[in-house]
Motif scaffolding. Sequence first.
Motif, short mmCIF file in Angstrom:
data_model
loop_
_atom_site.label_atom_id
_atom_site.label_comp_id
_atom_site.label_asym_id
_atom_site.label_seq_id
_atom_site.Cartn_x
_atom_site.Cartn_y
_atom_site.Cartn_z
N VAL A 1 0.84 -1.21 0.00
CA VAL A 1 0.00 0.00 0.00
C VAL A 1 0.87 1.25 0.00
CG1 VAL A 1 -1.64 1.34 1.39
CG2 VAL A 1 -2.00 -1.11 1.05
N ALA B 1 3.47 4.11 11.16
CA ALA B 1 2.13 3.53 11.27
C ALA B 1 2.04 2.60 12.48
CB ALA B 1 1.76 2.78 10.00
N PRO C 1 -10.37 -1.35 17.18
CA PRO C 1 -10.89 -1.57 15.82
C PRO C 1 -11.53 -2.94 15.65
CG PRO C 1 -8.50 -1.70 15.84
CD PRO C 1 -8.92 -1.27 17.22
N LYS D 1 -12.04 -4.16 12.48
CA LYS D 1 -11.31 -4.69 11.33
C LYS D 1 -9.88 -4.16 11.40
CE LYS D 1 -15.05 -6.29 9.25
NZ LYS D 1 -15.34 -7.67 9.07
N ALA E 1 -8.08 -3.17 7.98
CA ALA E 1 -8.58 -1.92 7.42
C ALA E 1 -8.09 -0.73 8.23
CB ALA E 1 -10.11 -1.94 7.37
N PHE E 2 -8.09 -0.86 9.54
CA PHE E 2 -7.64 0.21 10.43
C PHE E 2 -6.16 0.52 10.17
CE2 PHE E 2 -6.39 1.89 14.63
CZ PHE E 2 -7.37 2.84 14.82
N LEU F 1 -4.30 -0.29 7.48
CA LEU F 1 -4.06 0.18 6.12
C LEU F 1 -4.51 1.62 5.93
CD1 LEU F 1 -4.91 -3.01 4.07
CD2 LEU F 1 -2.66 -2.13 4.73
N LYS F 2 -5.54 2.03 6.65
CA LYS F 2 -5.96 3.43 6.59
C LYS F 2 -4.89 4.34 7.18
CE LYS F 2 -9.57 6.59 8.12
NZ LYS F 2 -10.80 6.73 8.90
N VAL F 3 -4.31 3.92 8.28
CA VAL F 3 -3.24 4.69 8.91
C VAL F 3 -2.04 4.77 7.96
CG1 VAL F 3 -1.56 4.71 10.80
CG2 VAL F 3 -3.96 4.23 11.28
N ARG G 1 -1.98 4.39 4.66
CA ARG G 1 -2.32 5.21 3.49
C ARG G 1 -2.24 6.69 3.81
NH1 ARG G 1 -8.08 5.06 2.54
NH2 ARG G 1 -7.97 6.91 3.81
N ASN G 2 -2.80 7.11 4.94
CA ASN G 2 -2.78 8.52 5.31
C ASN G 2 -1.36 9.03 5.53
OD1 ASN G 2 -5.55 8.73 5.09
ND2 ASN G 2 -5.93 8.41 7.25
#
Length: 89
Positions: free
Chosen positions: A32, A50, A63, A65, A68-69, A71-73, A75-76
């Motif tokens: 990612v 991260a 969390p 998930k 997902a939690f 990967l969101k961190v 990605r941001n």
Amino acid sequence: MEDEEIVALLWQRQEAGLAELKMKYDQLGRQVAHNILAAPDDVSECLNDAYFQLWQLIPPQRPQKLAAFLLKVIRNLALKRYAYNSAPV
């Protein structure tokens, strides 16, 4: 190890949770971050940031998930690094 067990370890502030998280999701997180950042050093730094941020977020957040939690961190953080690297001098 299941995600719920990893979250429980992180909730209890056990570093083994970070080791399990890294073992399970490091390759996916690296993909990612690499899709956004080209430099391997930036990708590694993004992943380390991260994991540290996740350590700070669990607790108080729990969390449902974990992937997902995380990967969101990632990605941001990668998008912030990309914006920093792309800023005009």
